[in-house]
Design an enzyme around this catalytic site. Structure first.
Site, PDB file in Angstrom:
ATOM      1  N   ASP A   1      14.921  -7.833  10.343  1.00  0.00           N
ATOM      2  CA  ASP A   1      15.799  -8.949   9.995  1.00  0.00           C
ATOM      3  C   ASP A   1      16.788  -8.571   8.895  1.00  0.00           C
ATOM      4  O   ASP A   1      17.671  -9.360   8.568  1.00  0.00           O
ATOM      5  CB  ASP A   1      14.975 -10.164   9.535  1.00  0.00           C
ATOM      6  N   GLY A   2      16.597  -7.380   8.296  1.00  0.00           N
ATOM      7  CA  GLY A   2      17.555  -6.909   7.295  1.00  0.00           C
ATOM      8  C   GLY A   2      17.137  -7.122   5.860  1.00  0.00           C
ATOM      9  O   GLY A   2      17.988  -7.180   4.964  1.00  0.00           O
TER      10      GLY A   2
ATOM     11  N   ASP B   1      10.295  -6.405  -1.686  1.00  0.00           N
ATOM     12  CA  ASP B   1      10.639  -6.285  -0.273  1.00  0.00           C
ATOM     13  C   ASP B   1       9.336  -6.153   0.497  1.00  0.00           C
ATOM     14  O   ASP B   1       8.610  -5.174   0.340  1.00  0.00           O
ATOM     15  CB  ASP B   1      11.526  -5.054  -0.058  1.00  0.00           C
TER      16      ASP B   1
ATOM     17  N   GLY C   1     -41.257   3.858  11.921  1.00  0.00           N
ATOM     18  CA  GLY C   1     -42.624   3.716  11.413  1.00  0.00           C
ATOM     19  C   GLY C   1     -42.746   2.740  10.269  1.00  0.00           C
ATOM     20  O   GLY C   1     -43.780   2.710   9.584  1.00  0.00           O
TER      21      GLY C   1
ATOM     22  N   ASP D   1      27.680 -11.515  11.143  1.00  0.00           N
ATOM     23  CA  ASP D   1      28.802 -10.743  11.691  1.00  0.00           C
ATOM     24  C   ASP D   1      28.565 -10.365  13.149  1.00  0.00           C
ATOM     25  O   ASP D   1      29.511 -10.178  13.918  1.00  0.00           O
ATOM     26  CB  ASP D   1      29.037  -9.484  10.852  1.00  0.00           C
TER      27      ASP D   1
ATOM     28  N   SER E   1      15.401  -5.090   3.683  1.00  0.00           N
ATOM     29  CA  SER E   1      15.686  -3.950   2.812  1.00  0.00           C
ATOM     30  C   SER E   1      17.186  -3.777   2.603  1.00  0.00           C
ATOM     31  O   SER E   1      17.642  -3.437   1.505  1.00  0.00           O
ATOM     32  CB  SER E   1      15.082  -2.673   3.399  1.00  0.00           C
TER      33      SER E   1
ATOM     34  N   GLY F   1       7.653  -6.706   7.563  1.00  0.00           N
ATOM     35  CA  GLY F   1       7.823  -7.726   8.585  1.00  0.00           C
ATOM     36  C   GLY F   1       6.783  -7.660   9.682  1.00  0.00           C
ATOM     37  O   GLY F   1       6.500  -8.652  10.332  1.00  0.00           O
TER      38      GLY F   1
ATOM     39  N   SER G   1     -32.639  -3.463   8.173  1.00  0.00           N
ATOM     40  CA  SER G   1     -31.660  -3.757   7.107  1.00  0.00           C
ATOM     41  C   SER G   1     -30.620  -2.639   7.018  1.00  0.00           C
ATOM     42  O   SER G   1     -30.604  -1.872   6.051  1.00  0.00           O
ATOM     43  CB  SER G   1     -32.352  -3.976   5.765  1.00  0.00           C
TER      44      SER G   1
END
Length: 635
Positions: free
Chosen positions: A41-42, A116, A479, A174, A44, A119, A548
C-alpha cells in the site's frame, strides 16, 4: 556582511545559538505514530517521503539511496523512498516490510517517532508491537484496490489497542488519475466498516507518496479536496496527554534506589495523575499507606510531577515497597485481583495451550499465569465470535487468566500501562502474546482463602513424615507404573502414609473428559498437580506415574509445592526399548495411524534436563530403581 553572519560570530555566540536550538527542540511535543495497511500500500514509501521532505536525510545517505534505487531498478523513479525504511536484506529482496522499522524525524513544530509495520498477515504480531506505544495511526489504502482484509484487520487492532487518532491515507491517487469519485467510494466503504467496530472519527486524506501530493502541502492535482495535508495534520493533532494527568495518581515501581542508609527512594514512570510532597499514597497490593516526603529528579527536588515523567519518590514511613508494586493515590486505589477477563493477540508460532503456565508481565511486575480455554475467537472481518479451544498465530480471542498472586491493575481502556500485558513462554523466553485486561472476574473479589486451625505441618507431624511428591516421568512403556508400585509397597512396609496417582487410573475418573491433544495433556497435569498439592497438605507422600511430556507442566507442578517437596524422577528408557515392550499395543496402533497424538511417535516428549533422580532402565531393574528412590527420600 553583518555581525550576525557566521563568519563574525564568536564561539560564545555560536554556543548560544546551539543552546537555543537544543532548548527549543527539547520542548517540542512528541508524536508517536504508525503506518499500517495491506501489502504494497506504500507505507515505507510514505515514511521515506516524510523523512526526505523534512530534510532528515544526510547527503551521504541520499547518495547511497540514489545508488540503491538504480540498483533495485525502480520504475523510472529517481529515488525509491521505501529503501530508507526497509533495512533488512530480506525486505529489500522481496520489496516488502517484515520487521517493525522505527524512524525519528522532526519539523519546526514537533518531533516524531514513526513505526513502519508489516502488511502481511503473518507479521500481524509485529504490527501489534508497533501500535502498542503509538498515539496515532496512519492506515494506508491503495486507491486501486480499496478496503482489503488487512485494512480491516489493522483497523480493528488499532482500535483494540486504544489508538483514537486515525488518518485514512488513500495512497497512489496518481495511479487512478486523482479521481474524486474513487476517493469518496473508498472513504464511504471504510466509514461503514469503522463504525461497525467502534471507530467514531477518522481523517481521510488523498495522497501520493510517490509524487508527494498532499504530503507537506495542498496538491494542485486534487483541487476538489479542501482538508488538511498529512504532515501539517500530524503537526497539529492533539495528543491526549492532559487526560492522563487528570486521572488518579499511579506509579509502578521500577527500581528501589538505596545508595546509602540515609536514602530510600522508589523510582518509576508515572502512569497517570499528579503527585506532590505531602500527598497521601497507598502501596499495592499490600495496602500500606504513607505520605510523599520528596520528589527527586536529575534536576533536584521538585514540587510536582505528572504523568509521563520519571521520578524517584521517598516516603515518610518505612513501609515495604519493592519493584513491581504500584504507588497510588491513597483515596483512589487501583483494583487488586488474581483473575481477569482479557483480550489476547496470540503472537507465537506455537498455539496457546490452556492451563499451561506462562510468565505475565504487566507494568514492572512479572508473575506466573495460566490462560483458560478461550471464550471465543474474533473474526476481524465480520466481528463474529467463533468457538475455539485455542489460539493460533495472529488470532485474537477473549479468555480468562489466573495469576499466582494478586496484582494491582486497571482496565486497558482506562490505562494502557496498567492494563496491557505480555505473556512469555517459560521455556523459550519468547513473547507468546500481547493482552489487554477487560475487567476482574467477580469471583476473584468474592472468593477468599479460608484459614484453618489444623495446618499442613500438623497433618505431617501426625504421620511422622515429611510430605513429598515423587514425580515419575518417562515414555509409555518405560516402567513408571511398575517402579511407582514397588516404591509404594516398600514405603508401606516402613509405615509411611502414601498415595499413588497413576496416569491411566486418573483418566478413568478425575480426567475422563480429557483427550490427548497438547492442550488436554496440559490440563491433565494441571489437575493432577492440584490434587497432589492437596495431598501434601494432608501430610502424604504422593507418588505419581505420568508421561507428563512437557517440561513447562512439570515445572508448573513443582512451583505449586513447598521448596524441596517435588522430586522429579526420570525413568530413562530409550524409545526403541519402550516400543519393543509395547505391553498395551499402543505403539503399534500409533505407528499404523490408529492412535493420534501418541508421545514419542507423533507427539513430542521433552526429557528432564536436571531431574533429582535419573533411572537408566537399561542398567537397573525395577527393584534397584525403587531402592534408589527411597534412599533419596529417606536418607
Amino acid at each position: 556582511m553583518t555581525k550576525n553572519d557566521p563568519i563574525y560570530k564568536t564561539d560564545a555566540l555560536i554556543a548560544q545559538d546551539i543552546d537555543a536550538y537544543l532548548e527549543a527542540h527539547q520542548h517540542k511535543t512528541m508524536l508517536r505514530f504508525i503506518t499500517c495497511g495491506s501489502v504494497d500500500d506504500g507505507k515505507s514509501t510514505l515514511i521515506g517521503r516524510l523523512l526526505y521532505d523534512s530534510k532528515m536525510i544526510f547527503e551521504d545517505q541520499l547518495a547511497a539511496l540514489e545508488a540503491d534505487s538504480k540498483r533495485v531498478g525502480t520504475q523510472g523513479q529517481e529515488i525509491d523512498f521505501a529503501l530508507l525504511v526497509d533495512g533488512l536484506a530480506a525486505e529489500r529482496e522481496q520489496g516488502i516490510t517484515i520487521d517493525v522499522a522505527y524512524r525519528f524525524f522532526a519539523t519546526e513544530k514537533r518531533k516524531f517517532i514513526v513505526a513502519d509495520t508489516p502488511g502481511h498477515e503473518q507479521y500481524t504480531r509485529n504490527m501489534v508491537t508497533g501500535a502498542s506505544t503509538a498515539d496515532l495511526a496512519v492506515i494506508l489504502i491503495d486507491a486501486r484496490k480499496g478496503v482489503l482484509t488487512q485494512t480491516r484487520r489493522h483497523s480493528y487492532l488499532v482500535h483494540l489497542l486504544g489508538i483514537r487518532n486515525i488518518v485514512l491515507a488513500v495512497n497512489k491517487m496518481d495511479l487512478v488519475g486523482y479521481d474524486h469519485s474513487v476517493f469518496d467510494e473508498i472513504v464511504a466503504e471504510y466509514r461503514a466498516f469503522a463504525q461497525s467496530i467502534g471507530i467514531a472519527e477518522f481523517t481521510p486524506i488523498p495522497i501520493s507518496g510517490f509524487k508527494g501530493d498532499n504530503i507537506t502541502g495542498p496538491s494542485a492535482n486534487t483541487p476538489w479536496y479542501d482538508g488538511p495535508s498529512l504532515l501539517p495534520h500530524l503537526e497539529a493533532v492533539e495528543v491526549d496527554g492532559t487526560a492522563d494527568q487528570e486521572r488518579p495518581f499511579r506509579m509502578p515501581v521500577q527500581w528501589v534506589n538505596r545508595p546509602n542508609l540515609d536514602f530510600r527512594g522508589f523510582a518509576g514512570l508515572i502512569a497517570s495523575g499528579t503527585v506532590r510532597p505531602g500527598d497521601s499514597v497507598r502501596v499495592l497490593p499490600s495496602g500500606k499507606t504513607s505520605k510523599i516526603a520528596r520528589i527527586v529528579s536529575l534536576e533536584g527536588d521538585r514540587d510536582i510531577a505528572v504523568a509521563g515523567e520519571s521520578v524517584t519518590l521517598t516516603l515518610r514511613d518505612e513501609i515495604d515497597c519493592s519493584r513491581g508494586q504500584v504507588i497510588v493515590a491513597a483515596q483512589e486505589p487501583l483494583e487488586v485481583a488474581d483473575q481477569f477477563e482479557a483480550t489476547i493477540v496470540w503472537m507465537d508460532e506455537n498455539e496457546l495451550l490452556p492451563g499451561r503456565a506462562y510468565w505475565l508481565k504487566i507494568g514492572t511486575q512479572t508473575v506466573s499465569a495460566t490462560v483458560a480455554q478461550p471464550k471465543y475467537e474474533v473474526n476481524v472481518n465480520t466481528q463474529e465470535h467463533l468457538a475455539t479451544k485455542t489460539l493460533d498465530l495472529n488470532a485474537i480471542g477473549v479468555a480468562n487468566i489466573t495469576t499466582d498472586r494478586e496484582i494491582p491493575f486497571a482496565s486497558y481502556a482506562e490505562n494502557r500501562d496498567l492494563g496491557g500485558f505480555i505473556l512469555i513462554d517459560k521455556l523459550t523466553n519468547q513473547t507468546a502474546a500481547a493482552g489487554m485486561i477487560n475487567f476482574a472476574l467477580r469471583r476473584a473479589q468474592n472468593i477468599h482463602w479460608q484459614a484453618t486451625d489444623i495446618g499442613r505441618e500438623h497433618h505431617a507431624n501426625m504421620k511422622h513424615q515429611k510430605p513429598a511428591v515423587l514425580w515419575l516421568t518417562g515414555l509409555s512403556g518405560s516402567g513408571k507404573s511398575t517402579v511407582a508400585n514397588i516404591v509404594e509397597k516398600k514405603l508401606a512396609r516402613m509405615n509411611r502414609h502414601t498415595f499413588l496417582l497413576d496416569g491411566d487410573n486418573v483418566r478413568h475418573g478425575l480426567n475422563k473428559d480429557l483427550g490427548f491433544t497438547e492442550a488436554d495433556r496440559v490440563e491433565n497435569i494441571r489437575r493432577v498437580g492440584e490434587v497432589a498439592k492437596l495431598m501434601t497438605d494432608a501430610g502424604l507422600i504422593v507418588i505419581t506415574a505420568f508421561i507428563s511430556p512437557f517440561r513447562a507442566e512439570r515445572e508448573m507442578v513443582r512451583s505449586m509445592m513447598q521448596p524441596g517437596e517435588f522430586i522429579e524422577i526420570f525413568i530413562d528408557t530409550p524409545l526403541e526399548v519402550a516400543e519393543a515392550r509395547d505391553v498395551k499395543g499402543l505403539y503399534a496402533k500409533a505407528r499404523s495411524g490408529q492412535l493420534k497424538n501418541f508421545t514419542g511417535i507423533d507427539s513430542p516428549y521433552e526429557a528432564p534436563e536436571t531431574p533429582e533422580i535419573r533411572i537408566d532402565t537399561t542398567t537397573m531393574d525395577a527393584e534397584e530403581a525403587a531402592d534408589l528412590i527411597i534412599a533419596r527420600l529417606i536418607p
